[in-house]
Every structure is written in C-alpha cells, then in structure tokens.
Design a protein around this motif. Structure first.
Motif, mmCIF file in Angstrom:
data_model
loop_
_atom_site.group_PDB
_atom_site.id
_atom_site.type_symbol
_atom_site.label_atom_id
_atom_site.label_comp_id
_atom_site.label_asym_id
_atom_site.label_seq_id
_atom_site.Cartn_x
_atom_site.Cartn_y
_atom_site.Cartn_z
ATOM 1 N N GLU A 269 2.754 -8.818 7.399
ATOM 2 C CA GLU A 269 3.269 -9.072 6.040
ATOM 3 C C GLU A 269 2.731 -8.113 4.986
ATOM 4 N N VAL A 270 2.423 -6.899 5.393
ATOM 5 C CA VAL A 270 1.967 -5.877 4.463
ATOM 6 C C VAL A 270 3.017 -4.768 4.450
ATOM 7 N N ALA A 271 3.441 -4.360 3.265
ATOM 8 C CA ALA A 271 4.389 -3.248 3.145
ATOM 9 C C ALA A 271 3.587 -1.968 2.924
ATOM 10 N N ILE A 272 3.864 -0.972 3.754
ATOM 11 C CA ILE A 272 3.167 0.313 3.658
ATOM 12 C C ILE A 272 4.212 1.404 3.484
ATOM 13 N N ILE B 131 0.858 -1.181 0.000
ATOM 14 C CA ILE B 131 0.000 0.000 0.000
ATOM 15 C C ILE B 131 0.894 1.231 0.000
ATOM 16 N N VAL B 132 0.635 2.137 -0.920
ATOM 17 C CA VAL B 132 1.379 3.396 -0.993
ATOM 18 C C VAL B 132 0.390 4.539 -0.797
ATOM 19 N N THR C 194 -2.788 3.728 -3.195
ATOM 20 C CA THR C 194 -2.640 2.734 -4.254
ATOM 21 C C THR C 194 -2.271 1.401 -3.620
ATOM 22 N N ASP C 195 -2.927 0.328 -4.076
ATOM 23 C CA ASP C 195 -2.636 -0.987 -3.514
ATOM 24 C C ASP C 195 -2.673 -2.055 -4.597
ATOM 25 N N ASP C 196 -2.162 -3.234 -4.241
ATOM 26 C CA ASP C 196 -2.149 -4.375 -5.156
ATOM 27 C C ASP C 196 -3.195 -5.423 -4.775
ATOM 28 N N GLY C 197 -4.260 -4.999 -4.107
ATOM 29 C CA GLY C 197 -5.332 -5.912 -3.709
ATOM 30 C C GLY C 197 -6.157 -6.364 -4.905
ATOM 31 N N GLU C 198 -7.188 -7.154 -4.623
ATOM 32 C CA GLU C 198 -7.971 -7.774 -5.690
ATOM 33 C C GLU C 198 -8.866 -6.807 -6.452
#
Length: 159
Positions: free
Chosen positions: A113-116, A24-25, A40-44
């Motif tokens: 395990e989430v990069a923020i 998540i940025v 902005t995220d890489d979720g579904e």
C-alpha cells in the motif's frame, strides 16, 4: 547492493517507509561525474539532527545511515515542508550503486500500500516509472519473477 557498503537510495526509502510514508517520489538526475538524488515522502518527518551519528527517532543503536550519507555525499540536506520530507544528496557517480540492483527491491515495497514513483533524467534519457503502472503489469512486485523482470528493465539506467 555492491561492495558491502550501504546503498543510500535504499537507506533513504527505508527511512521513508519507517516514517509511515504512503507516497515516495525519487528524482534521480545523472550527470557525467555525479548524481543528484531527491527523495520526497509524506511520512511523519523528524524532530532532531538526523545527520548526527547515533541520533535517531527510531530507538537505540540506530541513526547511522544518514550520518554515513553525509560523510560520503558531496552535499546533502533535509527539509520538512507542508507535510512532506525531502532528502537531497549529491554523490560521485562512481560511488552510486547500479540502479538495476537497488530499484527492484525499492519497488517491491509498493506491494504494501505504498505508492512509489521514480523519475530518471540524464543527457540521453528521461523516464518516469510508477509502482501503480508496474502493479498493473506484474500484479505483485515482490515475486521472484517480478524482481527479475524489474532488474532487467532497470538495467537501462546503468549505462
């Protein structure tokens, strides 16, 4: 968060986490009268009009957060592109919560395990903070000690 109202930055990050995001940025640009926030995220992602009241991909009795955001925001949009979802909104500065209240809780989710990454820009300050760097410094980001230290550190954004 302040005054019992939803904090939309926290709401946006919670939506990202619920969508299974691993990265998540948050871009936060403060101006004299308003702030532009992009998450902005890489979720579904999503498959419906997420700004409509009661519409949610997460089940019954959900779907009010982004509806309320649209009602309060000066402008907002959401798009899905190249496996990334981007939520943009502009709020009056006076209606945004102090970052020192919100960011420690957001970063505490990086223990799972989430990069923020948080990027702050204003006329006098440009700062980039990553959960990876904070984990090196604190070990865990969800302990009372870490949350207290993060609140103090993030107070520089509340000026």
């Amino acid at each position: 968060m302040s005054h019992g109202e939803p904090d939309f930055l926290f709401e946006a990050v919670a939506n990202s986490l619920e969508a299974g995001a691993n990265r998540i940025v948050i871009d936060y640009k403060r101006y004299q009268e308003f702030v532009d926030i992009t998450v902005t995220d890489d979720g579904e992602g999503f498959s419906c009009d997420v700004f409509s009241k009661g519409v949610s991909t997460k089940g019954k009795n959900r779907g009010n957060g982004l509806f309320l955001l649209k009602e309060k925001a000066l402008s907002c949009s959401i798009k899905r592109e190249n496996s990334f979802t981007t939520l943009f909104y502009r709020m009056k500065l006076a209606e945004s919560s102090p970052l020192s209240e919100v960011l420690p809780f957001i970063f505490s989710y990086a223990d799972y395990e989430v990069a923020i990454e948080f990027v702050f820009c204003s006329e006098v300050l440009n700062e980039r903070i990553s959960s990876d760097a904070l984990k090196v410094e604190f070990g865990t980001l969800s302990s009372v000690r870490a949350l207290s230290a993060l609140k103090k550190r993030f107070s520089m954004f509340d000026l």
